[in-house]
Design a protein around this motif. Structure first.
Motif, PDB file in Angstrom:
ATOM      1  N   LYS A  82       0.834  -1.206   0.000  1.00  0.00           N
ATOM      2  CA  LYS A  82       0.000   0.000   0.000  1.00  0.00           C
ATOM      3  C   LYS A  82       0.872   1.260   0.000  1.00  0.00           C
ATOM      4  N   SER A  83       2.066   1.154   0.571  1.00  0.00           N
ATOM      5  CA  SER A  83       2.968   2.302   0.608  1.00  0.00           C
ATOM      6  C   SER A  83       3.641   2.556  -0.731  1.00  0.00           C
ATOM      7  N   GLY A  84       3.688   1.545  -1.610  1.00  0.00           N
ATOM      8  CA  GLY A  84       4.355   1.706  -2.896  1.00  0.00           C
ATOM      9  C   GLY A  84       5.867   1.583  -2.812  1.00  0.00           C
ATOM     10  N   LEU A  85       6.394   1.107  -1.662  1.00  0.00           N
ATOM     11  CA  LEU A  85       7.834   0.938  -1.515  1.00  0.00           C
ATOM     12  C   LEU A  85       8.333  -0.394  -2.079  1.00  0.00           C
ATOM     13  N   ASP A  86       7.418  -1.293  -2.411  1.00  0.00           N
ATOM     14  CA  ASP A  86       7.848  -2.575  -2.973  1.00  0.00           C
ATOM     15  C   ASP A  86       8.375  -2.362  -4.390  1.00  0.00           C
ATOM     16  N   PRO A  87       9.389  -3.140  -4.798  1.00  0.00           N
ATOM     17  CA  PRO A  87      10.024  -2.898  -6.100  1.00  0.00           C
ATOM     18  C   PRO A  87       9.169  -3.383  -7.259  1.00  0.00           C
ATOM     19  N   LYS A  88       9.396  -2.806  -8.422  1.00  0.00           N
ATOM     20  CA  LYS A  88       8.769  -3.298  -9.638  1.00  0.00           C
ATOM     21  C   LYS A  88       9.333  -4.676  -9.971  1.00  0.00           C
ATOM     22  N   SER A  89       8.593  -5.436 -10.751  1.00  0.00           N
ATOM     23  CA  SER A  89       9.068  -6.770 -11.141  1.00  0.00           C
ATOM     24  C   SER A  89       9.033  -6.908 -12.658  1.00  0.00           C
TER      25      SER A  89
ATOM     26  N   GLU B 114      14.882 -12.849 -15.166  1.00  0.00           N
ATOM     27  CA  GLU B 114      14.251 -12.016 -14.149  1.00  0.00           C
ATOM     28  C   GLU B 114      15.183 -10.867 -13.802  1.00  0.00           C
ATOM     29  N   VAL B 115      14.649  -9.665 -13.840  1.00  0.00           N
ATOM     30  CA  VAL B 115      15.424  -8.473 -13.518  1.00  0.00           C
ATOM     31  C   VAL B 115      15.238  -8.148 -12.044  1.00  0.00           C
ATOM     32  N   ARG B 116      16.334  -7.955 -11.347  1.00  0.00           N
ATOM     33  CA  ARG B 116      16.291  -7.580  -9.938  1.00  0.00           C
ATOM     34  C   ARG B 116      16.814  -6.158  -9.756  1.00  0.00           C
ATOM     35  N   GLY B 117      16.491  -5.604  -8.620  1.00  0.00           N
ATOM     36  CA  GLY B 117      16.992  -4.266  -8.315  1.00  0.00           C
ATOM     37  C   GLY B 117      16.279  -3.145  -9.030  1.00  0.00           C
ATOM     38  N   LEU B 118      15.023  -3.384  -9.452  1.00  0.00           N
ATOM     39  CA  LEU B 118      14.269  -2.334 -10.131  1.00  0.00           C
ATOM     40  C   LEU B 118      13.793  -1.281  -9.136  1.00  0.00           C
ATOM     41  N   PRO B 119      13.445  -0.081  -9.605  1.00  0.00           N
ATOM     42  CA  PRO B 119      12.956   0.967  -8.693  1.00  0.00           C
ATOM     43  C   PRO B 119      11.644   0.567  -8.023  1.00  0.00           C
ATOM     44  N   ILE B 120      11.280   1.298  -6.975  1.00  0.00           N
ATOM     45  CA  ILE B 120      10.022   1.023  -6.276  1.00  0.00           C
ATOM     46  C   ILE B 120       8.836   1.397  -7.159  1.00  0.00           C
ATOM     47  N   ARG B 121       7.673   0.803  -6.876  1.00  0.00           N
ATOM     48  CA  ARG B 121       6.500   0.991  -7.740  1.00  0.00           C
ATOM     49  C   ARG B 121       5.878   2.381  -7.600  1.00  0.00           C
ATOM     50  N   ARG B 122       5.908   2.937  -6.391  1.00  0.00           N
ATOM     51  CA  ARG B 122       5.299   4.252  -6.122  1.00  0.00           C
ATOM     52  C   ARG B 122       3.811   4.286  -6.461  1.00  0.00           C
ATOM     53  N   MET B 123       3.140   3.153  -6.352  1.00  0.00           N
ATOM     54  CA  MET B 123       1.711   3.118  -6.672  1.00  0.00           C
ATOM     55  C   MET B 123       0.843   3.243  -5.425  1.00  0.00           C
ATOM     56  N   GLY B 124       1.469   3.408  -4.274  1.00  0.00           N
ATOM     57  CA  GLY B 124       0.693   3.530  -3.057  1.00  0.00           C
ATOM     58  C   GLY B 124       0.538   4.977  -2.627  1.00  0.00           C
ATOM     59  N   GLY B 125       0.264   5.153  -1.343  1.00  0.00           N
ATOM     60  CA  GLY B 125       0.065   6.493  -0.823  1.00  0.00           C
ATOM     61  C   GLY B 125       1.384   7.177  -0.494  1.00  0.00           C
ATOM     62  N   ASN B 126       1.543   8.405  -0.949  1.00  0.00           N
ATOM     63  CA  ASN B 126       2.763   9.165  -0.656  1.00  0.00           C
ATOM     64  C   ASN B 126       2.958   9.353   0.835  1.00  0.00           C
ATOM     65  N   LEU B 127       1.871   9.590   1.557  1.00  0.00           N
ATOM     66  CA  LEU B 127       1.949   9.842   2.991  1.00  0.00           C
ATOM     67  C   LEU B 127       2.506   8.628   3.726  1.00  0.00           C
ATOM     68  N   LEU B 128       1.940   7.445   3.449  1.00  0.00           N
ATOM     69  CA  LEU B 128       2.403   6.227   4.111  1.00  0.00           C
ATOM     70  C   LEU B 128       3.851   5.936   3.745  1.00  0.00           C
ATOM     71  N   ARG B 129       4.206   6.162   2.488  1.00  0.00           N
ATOM     72  CA  ARG B 129       5.581   5.920   2.051  1.00  0.00           C
ATOM     73  C   ARG B 129       6.555   6.813   2.822  1.00  0.00           C
ATOM     74  N   CYS B 130       6.201   8.065   2.981  1.00  0.00           N
ATOM     75  CA  CYS B 130       7.043   9.014   3.700  1.00  0.00           C
ATOM     76  C   CYS B 130       7.191   8.617   5.175  1.00  0.00           C
TER      77      CYS B 130
END
Length: 487
Positions: free
Chosen positions: A344-351, A358-374
């Motif tokens: 929900k925070s969007g801190l999980d990485p893209k896949s 399989e690519v590892r080390g991708l950036p975070i998804r940023r699809m969650g809430g900015n507030l929770l992520r912060c």
């Protein structure tokens, strides 16, 4: 069993929930209402799940008249096409969708939200990357609803709504507070040049510019450096006492001694700067007072929720952090696993995976809430510094796994989220495996000492370079004279 094994739908729990809603209905019997929300008006289309457009895009205002007109159009379409189910779908836009969604749910309607990044991505998939209009967005929203995307109405109510609004308010005011402090610091440096300088081994006058009473008093007395130097010690102490920050004789003497070393600006240029400094300090103290009051209310509020169990449980996470986390997450009953909160925070990485690739080390998804992520990122930073269990885990990731510091901090956020969820779910105490901690402490003791030695070595090198540069600067004139004599 894992979540994947329990899945009955390719889109997981949300897909299964949506399928149950439309089970036994034909596509033509299900109607969707896609709404593009804005501050002053709503733009909408009505369609069925065959993709047929039942009502071309139209607009209504945000007043009661517009809401009734919107309901009337949908009722007309339901009657005309003999629909048996209606879904209202919208893209959350700041706070403008809240009122409409709450009224629709209050009238017994099914409301679905779509993540803005979903809509943008769907628009790109239809090769409309360069176009952006309300009608294109409506088409993308409608398409996503037909495919069963999105999530059902989840706006907070009661104490969780209070915590959420207070958390948003506090985060905004924290940014405002930082801006004010930066402005105050800049004005102080204009009035008292070198006040916070650490150059060449210099010790600043105040170790903490914001917490020490003497530093606050210096901001509020409204005196120029020349005026402070001319005042007797007793008069200077009285000035500080009058503004509510009394100082000792020794402190007053230290201030005067420090100011004597400064290259002081002229009094005639400092008048406007001092006046604005005093206004900024007054505004800062008002803001701090209001924030303290709201923070107290947040802490009392979180005690009424399940998250209140975390208060005082984990070293490094203060009460206001727990309250902010509860405000950003909401009711724990909405989640089955801690990993859902992390996603929900969007801190999980893209896949990205295809076959055995399989690519590892991708950036975070940023699809969650900015507030929770912060908030999660701040909490991770705090436990890394103050909690041995998480701090040593971070050291392990950086030193042994060779992860970048930011990626390691995100991994700590993930671990922390799961731990907090488990503590609240099981009403348990925080009791990490001490054997593992002892082992890690021994493992990294040498590494910590080596890093400390490297830091000290770099510091000595900088000081030596600074000292050498000053010496070379002093010797330069004599070298010039020697050359001229030779000539």
């Amino acid at each position: 069993m894992t979540e994947q094994r329990l899945r009955k739908h390719v889109k997981g729990r949300r897909g299964e929930e949506f399928r149950e809603k439309i089970k036994g209905l034909k596509a033509g019997e299900t109607i969707g209402v896609a709404i593009d929300v804005s501050k002053s008006f709503y733009r909408a289309i009505i369609f069925n799940f065959d993709g047929a457009l039942l009502r071309e895009p139209f607009e209504v205002d945000v007043f009661e008249k517009g809401y009734k007109e919107l309901l009337s159009e949908v009722k007309r379409a339901v009657k005309e096409w003999e629909a048996k189910k209606v879904f209202w779908v919208m893209e959350p836009t700041a706070c403008y969708h809240h009122n409409l969604a709450r009224h629709l749910v209050g009238d017994g309607q099914e409301v679905i939200f779509l993540n803005p990044s979903q809509v943008a991505s769907n628009r790109d998939q239809t090769m409309l990357q360069g176009l952006k209009s309300d009608d294109i967005d409506l088409g993308a929203i409608a398409d996503l609803l037909i495919r069963g995307e999105g999530y059902f109405y989840n706006l907070e109510e009661g104490i969780y709504l209070e915590l959420k609004e207070s958390t948003y308010w506090r985060e905004k005011k924290l940014k405002m507070q930082t801006q004010l402090k930066n402005q105050i610091r800049a004005r102080l440096e204009r009035i008292f040049p070198g006040l916070t300088s650490k150059y060449g081994g210099n010790q600043p006058l105040f170790s903490d510019l914001w917490e020490q009473g003497a530093s606050r008093g210096l901001m509020k007395v409204g005196l120029t450096p020349q005026q402070i130097l001319q005042l007797p010690i007793r008069s200077l102490k009285k000035k500080f006492k009058d503004v509510g920050h009394p100082i000792s004789t020794n402190c007053a003497r230290k201030i005067k001694i420090y100011l004597e070393r400064m290259l002081l600006p002229e009094d005639r240029v400092l008048g406007p700067v001092i006046e604005l400094l005093m206004r900024d300090v007054k505004l800062l103290e008002t803001l701090e007072s209001e924030m303290a009051e709201v923070e107290g209310e947040m802490i009392e509020g979180v005690k009424k929720t399940s998250w209140g169990h975390l208060l005082g449980k984990i070293k490094g996470i203060g009460d206001i952090m727990v309250a902010s986390f509860a405000g950003a997450v909401g009711d724990i009953a909405k989640f089955k696993w801690g990993s859902q909160i992390f996603r929900k925070s969007g801190l999980d990485p893209k896949s990205k995976q295809s076959g055995q690739y399989e690519v590892r080390g991708l950036p975070i998804r940023r699809m969650g809430g900015n507030l929770l992520r912060c908030i999660l990122y701040k909490m991770a930073d705090s436990v890394i510094k103050h909690n041995p269990y998480f701090g040593l885990y971070y050291e392990y990731l950086v030193e042994k796994q060779k992860k970048l510091s930011k990626k390691a901090q995100i991994a700590v956020s993930n671990k922390l989220t799961r731990v907090m969820f488990a503590l609240v779910r099981d009403k348990a105490e925080f009791a990490p495996p001490t054997v593992k901690i002892d082992y890690l402490e021994v493992l990294f003791a040498k590494t910590k000492q080596e890093r400390k030695e490297r830091r000290e070595k770099r510091k000595r090198k900088r000081e030596k370079a600074s000292h050498d540069s000053r010496i070379s600067g002093l010797e330069a004139p004599s070298l010039g004279k020697a050359v001229s004599l030779d000539l």
